[in-house]
Design an enzyme around this catalytic site. Structure first.
Site, mmCIF file in Angstrom:
data_model
loop_
_atom_site.group_PDB
_atom_site.id
_atom_site.type_symbol
_atom_site.label_atom_id
_atom_site.label_comp_id
_atom_site.label_asym_id
_atom_site.label_seq_id
_atom_site.Cartn_x
_atom_site.Cartn_y
_atom_site.Cartn_z
ATOM 1 C CE LYS A 184 11.600 -29.864 -23.855
ATOM 2 N NZ LYS A 184 11.063 -29.998 -22.477
ATOM 3 N N GLY A 237 1.872 -26.384 -26.649
ATOM 4 C CA GLY A 237 2.378 -25.466 -25.625
ATOM 5 C C GLY A 237 1.981 -24.040 -25.928
ATOM 6 C CB SER A 238 3.338 -20.879 -24.673
ATOM 7 O OG SER A 238 4.707 -20.915 -25.025
ATOM 8 C CD GLU A 240 7.252 -16.002 -24.770
ATOM 9 O OE1 GLU A 240 6.411 -16.289 -23.875
ATOM 10 O OE2 GLU A 240 8.373 -15.517 -24.519
ATOM 11 C CD GLU A 259 -3.655 -28.321 -28.646
ATOM 12 O OE1 GLU A 259 -3.972 -27.151 -28.326
ATOM 13 O OE2 GLU A 259 -3.562 -29.254 -27.847
ATOM 14 C CB CYS A 293 -4.944 -25.843 -24.830
ATOM 15 S SG CYS A 293 -5.558 -27.484 -25.187
ATOM 16 C CD GLU A 390 -3.523 -20.452 -22.874
ATOM 17 O OE1 GLU A 390 -2.313 -20.377 -23.128
ATOM 18 O OE2 GLU A 390 -4.256 -21.346 -23.327
HETATM 19 P P1 NAI Z 1 6.056 -23.637 -23.190
HETATM 20 O O1 NAI Z 1 5.362 -23.541 -24.494
HETATM 21 O O2 NAI Z 1 7.272 -22.791 -23.011
HETATM 22 O O3 NAI Z 1 6.466 -25.165 -22.891
HETATM 23 C C1 NAI Z 1 5.898 -26.283 -23.553
HETATM 24 C C2 NAI Z 1 7.012 -27.228 -23.982
HETATM 25 O O4 NAI Z 1 7.875 -26.560 -24.900
HETATM 26 C C3 NAI Z 1 7.895 -27.700 -22.826
HETATM 27 O O5 NAI Z 1 8.263 -29.045 -23.060
HETATM 28 C C4 NAI Z 1 9.103 -26.784 -22.947
HETATM 29 O O6 NAI Z 1 10.287 -27.320 -22.387
HETATM 30 C C5 NAI Z 1 9.222 -26.665 -24.453
HETATM 31 N N1 NAI Z 1 9.979 -25.483 -24.919
HETATM 32 C C6 NAI Z 1 10.108 -24.271 -24.306
HETATM 33 N N2 NAI Z 1 10.897 -23.457 -25.036
HETATM 34 C C7 NAI Z 1 11.294 -24.158 -26.121
HETATM 35 C C8 NAI Z 1 12.132 -23.868 -27.249
HETATM 36 N N3 NAI Z 1 12.734 -22.689 -27.394
HETATM 37 N N4 NAI Z 1 12.306 -24.834 -28.196
HETATM 38 C C9 NAI Z 1 11.703 -26.026 -28.072
HETATM 39 N N5 NAI Z 1 10.912 -26.363 -27.030
HETATM 40 C C10 NAI Z 1 10.707 -25.447 -26.058
HETATM 41 O O7 NAI Z 1 4.980 -23.337 -22.047
HETATM 42 P P2 NAI Z 1 5.247 -22.984 -20.502
HETATM 43 O O8 NAI Z 1 6.378 -22.006 -20.398
HETATM 44 O O9 NAI Z 1 5.315 -24.245 -19.739
HETATM 45 O O10 NAI Z 1 3.877 -22.259 -20.108
HETATM 46 C C11 NAI Z 1 3.651 -20.884 -20.451
HETATM 47 C C12 NAI Z 1 2.215 -20.679 -20.872
HETATM 48 O O11 NAI Z 1 1.958 -21.387 -22.065
HETATM 49 C C13 NAI Z 1 1.148 -21.200 -19.903
HETATM 50 O O12 NAI Z 1 0.875 -20.310 -18.870
HETATM 51 C C14 NAI Z 1 -0.020 -21.356 -20.822
HETATM 52 O O13 NAI Z 1 -0.653 -20.119 -21.033
HETATM 53 C C15 NAI Z 1 0.611 -21.811 -22.136
HETATM 54 N N6 NAI Z 1 0.565 -23.274 -22.279
HETATM 55 C C16 NAI Z 1 -0.367 -23.827 -23.124
HETATM 56 C C17 NAI Z 1 -0.476 -25.194 -23.227
HETATM 57 C C18 NAI Z 1 -1.476 -25.833 -24.133
HETATM 58 O O14 NAI Z 1 -1.914 -26.944 -23.851
HETATM 59 N N7 NAI Z 1 -1.827 -25.233 -25.235
HETATM 60 C C19 NAI Z 1 0.334 -26.104 -22.419
HETATM 61 C C20 NAI Z 1 1.330 -25.435 -21.613
HETATM 62 C C21 NAI Z 1 1.398 -24.082 -21.556
HETATM 63 MG MG MG Z 2 8.037 -21.395 -21.562
#
Ligand code: NAI
Ligand code: MG
Length: 487
Positions: A184, A237-238, A240, A259, A293, A390
């Site tokens: 995804k 991703g995040s 949370e 990661e 990240c 972050e």
């Molecule tokens: P996110 O962690 O919510 O999204 C990343 C991925 O996870 C996306 O594909 C999203 O659709 C998916 N996702 C979201 N909720 C999910 C769930 N309940 N179950 C399974 N998959 C799920 O991150 P978001 O909301 O885009 O960004 C929020 C913050 O996260 C950013 O401001 C940043 O601080 C951090 N972040 C860190 C990243 C990294 O490379 N470590 C990359 C993106 C965001």
């Molecule tokens: Mg999110």
């Protein structure tokens, strides 16, 4: 935001499942937006639990019955190399779509993201026929050996900051080991992942091995995480969302690699090459609009050089050209979407309210698109939100230090542990810090140096497991011990 309603120029994408392009079963779509001008680029088929069900069955069948895990590993490697040839042949188009969807300067997508993605898949193509177990001298008259077998169906959930590169980090080891994939992509940036799936099929990767289901986290993402047919989740991703994934995957006991984010310390000593340290401090925070990240978002500067060093860093920030990602002179494009833009602006406000000094930047650029000025805060104290959280944007927090022991304690005083950097000409100081810093990567006199052969991942709440390198294969393998009575 413009309506995509009836505009005949707006294209619609489909889901890629079992080698077929199909609409979402619900018929739903969502818009993906160009963050430079907030206009709709394309309408994207929106996968949810029903489509994930279809994709997992396809991936399951491809793994359990298909040719991919069974073929000569050398042939798997050859097909992966061919996949890379196809990516290379389309590099300009892919860079343009990446830039349109994500906002990153097209020259960066073309010269950094995609070459690194190709390097990663080629690196793992080379591993395909080198994955081997060991013979173990056990007690008694037995032959004992281990086999390293693919873990099965990998559910892969990636973010929007490096869409192509994150797909490569996930697909490389999965394909090399003979796993199959349900991916995804992030809802902000689904386009290049779909194109990569097309190229993978052209290169001869069999149907069902790679499935791509764009959609939202709580629907498509959660369905992948909970599906009993998925053996392993790889997530970037995040924190949370990672916590959700840990909880939601518990019922089916999935293997996890996570990661996550960081608040990485970038430490500059007075005895460093200060010109290159300033360049490293600048790139360390501002690369990719600050959406990394491993961004070096806490810049620790030794007291004795503080003012003159900050001047250099501020100067570089002021010279950074913010604008149209398709202009070859642009260094910095827009943030990926309105949510990220608003999050960053609210942290800039917090920094000011908490008493940090905004030495440069701090404002939106223009009134269309999600552009933010490269921002540097000085006189930041460790307990401020801008030093703890972050921000994921072009916002640098500068902190002073004088004592080395205290520095190490402060640098480590965060819930994260993804990366760190040290700038000094003193070799022993560099190695002492490399040992004492609690981070998965430590750069010395450099920043953001990545190589497909070098493992990457986090200590503490920056995640677990490692990607890249030989270590990156482990997440996609099970060890099997075989014991044979000989006498
Ligand atoms: P996110 O962690 O919510 O999204 C990343 C991925 O996870 C996306 O594909 C999203 O659709 C998916 N996702 C979201 N909720 C999910 C769930 N309940 N179950 C399974 N998959 C799920 O991150 P978001 O909301 O885009 O960004 C929020 C913050 O996260 C950013 O401001 C940043 O601080 C951090 N972040 C860190 C990243 C990294 O490379 N470590 C990359 C993106 C965001
Ligand atoms: Mg999110």
């Amino acid at each position: 935001m413009p309506e995509s309603g009836s505009d005949p120029l707006i294209r619609q994408t489909q889901l890629f499942i079992d080698g077929q392009w199909v609409p979402a079963q619900s018929g739903k779509t969502f818009d993906t937006i160009n963050p430079s001008n907030e206009e709709v680029i394309a309408r994207v088929a929106e996968g949810d639990a029903d489509d994930v069900e279809h994709a997992v069955l396809a991936a399951r069948r491809a793994f359990d019955e298909g040719p991919w895990a069974r073929m000569d590993a050398r042939d798997r490697g050859k097909i992966m190399h061919r996949f890379c040839d196809f990516i290379e042949a389309e590099i300009d188009e892919l860079a343009a779509i990446e830039s349109l969807d994500n906002g990153k300067p097209v020259k960066d997508a073309r010269s950094v993201d995609i070459p690194l993605a190709i390097e990663c898949i080629r690196y793992y193509a080379g591993w395909a026929d080198k994955i081997q177990g060991s013979t173990i001298p056990v007690r008694g008259d037995f032959l004992c050996y281990t086999r390293r077998e693919p873990v099965g169906v990998a559910g892969q959930i990636i973010p929007w900051n490096f869409p192509i590169l994150m797909a490569a980090w996930k697909w490389g080891p999965a394909l090399a080991t003979g796993c199959t994939v349900v991916m995804k992509p992030a809802e902000q940036t689904p386009l290049t992942c779909l194109r990569l799936a097309y190229l993978a099929q052209q290169a001869g990767i069999p149907d069902g091995v790679i499935n791509v289901v764009p959609g939202f986290g709580p629907t498509a993402g959660a369905a992948i995480v909970q599906h009993p047919g998925v053996d392993k989740i790889a997530f970037t991703g995040s924190g949370e969302t990672a916590q959700h994934i840990i909880r939601q995957s518990a019922g089916t006991m999935k293997r996890l690699t996570l990661e996550l984010g960081g608040k990485s310390p970038n430490i500059v000593f007075a005895d460093a090459d200060l010109e290159s340290a300033a360049e490293g401090a600048h790139i360390g925070i501002h690369l990719n609009q600050g959406q990394c990240c491993c961004a070096g978002s806490r810049l620790f500067v030794e007291d004795s050089i503080h003012d003159s060093f900050v001047e250099k860093v501020v100067d570089l920030s002021r010279k950074r050209r913010v604008g149209d990602p398709f202009d070859p002179t642009t260094d910095q494009g827009p943030q990926v979407d309105r949510d990220q833009f608003e999050k960053i602006m609210s942290y800039i406000d917090k920094g000011k309210k908490d008493g940090a000094v905004c030495a440069t930047g701090g404002q939106r650029v223009g009134d269309r698109g999600f552009f933010v000025e490269p921002t540097v805060f000085t006189e930041v104290r460790d307990e401020m939100a801008i030093a703890q959280d972050e921000i994921f944007g072009p916002v640098l927090s500068v902190l002073r230090f004088s004592d080395m022991e205290e520095l190490v304690r402060r640098a480590n005083a965060t819930t994260y542990g993804l990366a760190a950097a040290v700038w000094t000409r003193d070799v022993s100081k560099a190695h002492i810090l490399a040992k004492q810093l609690r981070a998965g990567t430590v750069w010395v006199n450099c920043y953001d140096v990545f190589d497909a052969a070098a493992p990457f991942g986090g200590f503490k709440q920056s995640g677990f497991g490692r990607e890249l390198g030989q270590r990156g294969l482990d997440a996609y393998l099970e060890d099997k011990t075989v014991t044979v009575r000989l006498g």
